[in-house]
Design a protein around this motif. Structure first.
Motif, PDB file in Angstrom:
ATOM      1  N   ALA A 231      -2.343   8.425  -8.098  1.00  0.00           N
ATOM      2  CA  ALA A 231      -1.480   7.730  -7.141  1.00  0.00           C
ATOM      3  C   ALA A 231      -2.250   7.230  -5.921  1.00  0.00           C
ATOM      4  N   MET A 232      -3.422   7.756  -5.687  1.00  0.00           N
ATOM      5  CA  MET A 232      -4.247   7.305  -4.561  1.00  0.00           C
ATOM      6  C   MET A 232      -5.032   6.037  -4.910  1.00  0.00           C
ATOM      7  N   ILE A 233      -5.259   5.811  -6.170  1.00  0.00           N
ATOM      8  CA  ILE A 233      -6.109   4.697  -6.602  1.00  0.00           C
ATOM      9  C   ILE A 233      -5.557   3.326  -6.208  1.00  0.00           C
ATOM     10  N   PRO A 234      -4.244   3.059  -6.340  1.00  0.00           N
ATOM     11  CA  PRO A 234      -3.771   1.723  -5.948  1.00  0.00           C
ATOM     12  C   PRO A 234      -4.098   1.356  -4.502  1.00  0.00           C
ATOM     13  N   THR A 235      -4.002   2.296  -3.590  1.00  0.00           N
ATOM     14  CA  THR A 235      -4.331   2.001  -2.201  1.00  0.00           C
ATOM     15  C   THR A 235      -5.811   1.656  -2.060  1.00  0.00           C
ATOM     16  N   LEU A 236      -6.662   2.395  -2.732  1.00  0.00           N
ATOM     17  CA  LEU A 236      -8.101   2.142  -2.643  1.00  0.00           C
ATOM     18  C   LEU A 236      -8.480   0.807  -3.287  1.00  0.00           C
ATOM     19  N   VAL A 237      -7.855   0.493  -4.417  1.00  0.00           N
ATOM     20  CA  VAL A 237      -8.115  -0.793  -5.078  1.00  0.00           C
ATOM     21  C   VAL A 237      -7.622  -1.933  -4.191  1.00  0.00           C
ATOM     22  N   GLY A 238      -6.411  -1.773  -3.637  1.00  0.00           N
ATOM     23  CA  GLY A 238      -5.875  -2.800  -2.743  1.00  0.00           C
ATOM     24  C   GLY A 238      -6.779  -3.031  -1.546  1.00  0.00           C
ATOM     25  N   LEU A 239      -7.257  -1.960  -0.941  1.00  0.00           N
ATOM     26  CA  LEU A 239      -8.154  -2.082   0.206  1.00  0.00           C
ATOM     27  C   LEU A 239      -9.444  -2.794  -0.178  1.00  0.00           C
ATOM     28  N   ALA A 240     -10.024  -2.406  -1.297  1.00  0.00           N
ATOM     29  CA  ALA A 240     -11.266  -3.042  -1.743  1.00  0.00           C
ATOM     30  C   ALA A 240     -11.061  -4.540  -1.976  1.00  0.00           C
TER      31      ALA A 240
ATOM     32  N   PHE B 226       2.106   0.624  -1.659  1.00  0.00           N
ATOM     33  CA  PHE B 226       3.463   1.184  -1.659  1.00  0.00           C
ATOM     34  C   PHE B 226       3.791   1.814  -3.011  1.00  0.00           C
ATOM     35  N   LEU B 227       3.439   1.131  -4.097  1.00  0.00           N
ATOM     36  CA  LEU B 227       3.725   1.667  -5.430  1.00  0.00           C
ATOM     37  C   LEU B 227       2.954   2.963  -5.679  1.00  0.00           C
ATOM     38  N   GLY B 228       1.703   2.997  -5.255  1.00  0.00           N
ATOM     39  CA  GLY B 228       0.939   4.237  -5.371  1.00  0.00           C
ATOM     40  C   GLY B 228       1.572   5.341  -4.546  1.00  0.00           C
ATOM     41  N   GLY B 229       2.027   5.003  -3.343  1.00  0.00           N
ATOM     42  CA  GLY B 229       2.687   5.986  -2.488  1.00  0.00           C
ATOM     43  C   GLY B 229       3.987   6.488  -3.085  1.00  0.00           C
ATOM     44  N   ALA B 230       4.717   5.603  -3.735  1.00  0.00           N
ATOM     45  CA  ALA B 230       5.960   6.025  -4.396  1.00  0.00           C
ATOM     46  C   ALA B 230       5.656   7.039  -5.492  1.00  0.00           C
ATOM     47  N   ARG B 231       4.617   6.769  -6.274  1.00  0.00           N
ATOM     48  CA  ARG B 231       4.241   7.718  -7.338  1.00  0.00           C
ATOM     49  C   ARG B 231       3.714   9.021  -6.749  1.00  0.00           C
TER      50      ARG B 231
END
Length: 153
Positions: free
Chosen positions: A83-92, A60-65
């Motif tokens: 901004a895409m990196i938080p989602t990828l890190v979270g998924l990993a 969500f925070l990555g999406g907000a950015r």
């Protein structure tokens, strides 16, 4: 502690509705360690829920950015990419096996902390945003670290 950049202006107060929802959003970070301690048979479920919520909030925070970046006529490629990196890190982290629950929760705490540093060092965000992010990240990290220490999947 990392302080927000000095812009020479007083930060505005956090909008009340944003603050209320933000603080309410800490419950899913803070409740699982308590549930796991009070009802040990639910410890695995509590840890899973905590990790899933942490991953969702990181994304969500990555999406907000990402949303703040793409509103510009010419979005900066570096910000859109970051901004895409938080989602990828979270998924990993969420894909780690249940046996790595402690590492998963600690990793999410670290990732949220890194995202906070990025937010505190970024220009163009609302003046109240750093105060909100420090408060909410502190609460989230406390819950995730307590979960890492107390909950076993």
């Amino acid at each position: 502690m990392i302080a927000p950049p000095d812009t020479g202006r007083m930060p505005a107060a956090i909008p009340p509705l944003v603050l209320i929802y933000g603080v309410l959003g800490l419950a899913p970070f803070l409740a699982p360690p308590l549930v796991g301690r009070l009802a040990p048979h639910l410890s695995g479920l509590a840890a899973t829920g905590l990790a899933l919520y942490g991953g969702l909030i990181l994304s969500f925070l990555g999406g907000a950015r990402w949303g703040m970046a793409v509103i510009e006529d010419r979005p900066r490629g570096a910000v859109v990419t970051m901004a895409m990196i938080p989602t990828l890190v979270g998924l990993a982290l969420l894909m780690l096996p249940p046996s790595a629950q402690t590492a998963k929760l600690a990793g999410l705490a670290a990732a949220l902390s890194v995202h906070l540093v990025w937010d505190l060092r970024s220009p163009g965000l609302p003046s109240w945003y750093p105060s909100l992010r420090i408060l909410l990240t502190a609460g989230a990290v406390v819950g995730l670290v307590a979960g890492a220490a107390l909950l076993r999947g």
